[in-house]
Design a protein around this motif. Structure first.
Motif, PDB file in Angstrom:
ATOM      1  N   TYR A   1     -10.383   5.095  -3.464  1.00  0.00           N
ATOM      2  CA  TYR A   1     -11.232   4.987  -2.285  1.00  0.00           C
ATOM      3  C   TYR A   1     -12.401   5.973  -2.336  1.00  0.00           C
ATOM      4  CZ  TYR A   1      -7.695   2.017  -0.160  1.00  0.00           C
ATOM      5  OH  TYR A   1      -6.843   0.981   0.113  1.00  0.00           O
TER       6      TYR A   1
ATOM      7  N   GLY B   1     -16.228  -3.985  -0.232  1.00  0.00           N
ATOM      8  CA  GLY B   1     -14.794  -4.247  -0.186  1.00  0.00           C
ATOM      9  C   GLY B   1     -14.443  -5.723  -0.191  1.00  0.00           C
TER      10      GLY B   1
ATOM     11  N   PHE C   1      -2.841  -1.112  -1.616  1.00  0.00           N
ATOM     12  CA  PHE C   1      -3.731  -0.504  -0.627  1.00  0.00           C
ATOM     13  C   PHE C   1      -3.542   1.009  -0.546  1.00  0.00           C
ATOM     14  CE2 PHE C   1      -3.697  -4.909   0.725  1.00  0.00           C
ATOM     15  CZ  PHE C   1      -5.009  -5.127   1.113  1.00  0.00           C
TER      16      PHE C   1
ATOM     17  N   LYS D   1     -12.792  -1.912  -3.809  1.00  0.00           N
ATOM     18  CA  LYS D   1     -12.106  -1.351  -2.649  1.00  0.00           C
ATOM     19  C   LYS D   1     -13.141  -0.896  -1.631  1.00  0.00           C
ATOM     20  CE  LYS D   1      -7.775  -1.535  -4.046  1.00  0.00           C
ATOM     21  NZ  LYS D   1      -6.751  -2.318  -3.325  1.00  0.00           N
TER      22      LYS D   1
END
Length: 261
Positions: free
Chosen positions: A34, A109, A18, A115
């Protein structure tokens, strides 16, 4: 082979997955995963708007166009007209862009291997800052610079109370930037982390059951798989709700900034 030990060893890898990782370039100049997916979601949003706009007809025949038009009407009536009231029409393009971009980002996502841009605080901070600048800009346009500053405190207060109430109202207004960003980020990050943990646990226990031939290791994943499906369905709902909450709050803040107190 103890599945709990394997799971404990794999959890840090899940946690690190993450973290922002550079897909192009490096720390000095690069593109994180991201931001990469944010660009992808922006292009998808742009494509949806352009394609739906070109296929608009008096009597819609395309399910895709119907879906986009329904979403637009939802923003126009339930967010713009109901929250802002008079003069809401000029804010609909901004609100619709916010809603569709966040909604598409949240849904992307949920696709394995993708993502969600809203799963990082930097993107949600940027969205919150855009909303914050927007409603303050329109507040200044509606009241003038000094008029908007004075309007932060409600009218009709006793003179000694005005500075105190103004200060607290100003802090409350500034905190909107924080709450918009953290609410969206926290809900999306937490949901994806829960999905990741249960998916990892299911995978580890199934692998250990196959490797050791121990049927007992294969029983918990059955319940976890059902829970995972239920959580996935819940995340679909959360993805929509968070897009709605962010947009409706932005509409409310526009109304508060532009209306007479």
């Amino acid at each position: 082979m103890n599945p709990l030990e394997v799971l404990a060893a794999e959890v840090p890898h899940l946690q690190h997955s993450f973290d922002p990782a550079y897909v192009i370039g490096s720390g000095s100049f690069g593109l994180t995963q991201y931001i990469f997916w944010m660009i992808i979601c922006f292009l998808i949003t742009l494509a949806v708007v352009i394609v739906a706009g070109k296929k608009l007809t008096l009597v819609p025949t395309s399910k895709f166009v119907n879906m986009v038009e329904y979403g637009y009407e939802f923003v126009r009536k339930d967010m713009g007209e109901s929250a802002i009231g008079h003069g809401y029409q000029k804010h609909i393009p901004f609100l619709a862009t916010l809603f569709f971009f966040i909604l598409i980002s949240n849904f992307v996502g949920l696709i394995p291997g993708c993502k969600t841009p809203t799963g990082t605080i930097s993107v949600t901070w940027a969205l919150a800052l855009i909303s914050f600048v927007y409603f303050n800009y329109w507040g200044i346009r509606a009241h003038g610079g000094w008029g908007y500053i004075k309007s932060i405190a409600p009218s009709g207060l006793p003179a000694p109370m005005v500075p105190v109430i103004w200060f607290f109202e100003f802090i409350s207004m500034v905190l909107r930037l924080l709450t918009l960003a953290v609410r969206l980020y926290g809900n999306m990050f937490a949901g994806h982390m829960v999905l990741g943990i249960f998916a990892l646990a299911t995978s580890v226990f199934i692998q250990c059951a196959i490797a050791t031939g121990n049927v007992a290791f294969g029983l918990p994943p059955v319940a976890w798989m059902l829970f995972l499906i239920a959580m996935y369905a819940l995340e679909v709902l959360v993805a929509f709700l968070q897009a709605y909450v962010f947009t409706i709050l932005s509409a409310v803040y526009i109304s508060l900034a532009t209306s007479e107190h």
